[in-house]
Design a protein around this motif. Structure first.
Motif: not given
Length: 100
Positions: A32-38, A41-46
Motif C-alpha cells: 500500500a505504501q509503494l502504491k501510494a508513492g512518496g 529514497g524511502w520508496s527504494l527502501q520500501r
C-alpha cells in the motif's frame, strides 16, 4: 501416539500460521505504501523491504504447509486409536467418546 504429540503438532502449525499472517500483513502494508508513492529514497527502501517480505512469506507458506501435513498425520494416528467412537453434543461442543 499420545496427546502430547498431537498438541505439539497443533502448536507447530499454529505458530507457523501466526507468523505467516503477520508477515502477510506487513507485506500488504508495504504494498500500500509503494502504491501510494512518496519520497524516492524511502520508496527504494520500501521496495527492498517488500521484496524481502515476499520471500519470507513464500518460505513461511511452505513451513505452514509442512506443519499442516504433520498435524494431519498426527490426527490420523490419534483417530486410529478411537476405532469406534460415539460423538455427542453437549451445549454446542462436540465430544468424542472412546469406545470401550
Amino acid at each position: 501416539m499420545n496427546d502430547r504429540e498431537l498438541i505439539n503438532a497443533a502448536l507447530l502449525w499454529h505458530t507457523a500460521h501466526a507468523r505467516r499472517l503477520a508477515v502477510g500483513r506487513e507485506k500488504r502494508r508495504l504494498d500500500a505504501q509503494l502504491k501510494a508513492g512518496g519520497e524516492d529514497g524511502w520508496s527504494l527502501q520500501r521496495s527492498v523491504q517488500q521484496s524481502e517480505a515476499g520471500r519470507q512469506l513464500t518460505e513461511l507458506k511452505l513451513r505452514e504447509l509442512a506443519a499442516l501435513r504433520e498435524l494431519a498425520k498426527a490426527c490420523a494416528r490419534q483417530r486410529e486409536q478411537l476405532d469406534v467412537a460415539d460423538v455427542i453434543d453437549l451445549d454446542g461442543a462436540m465430544t468424542l467418546l472412546a469406545a470401550v
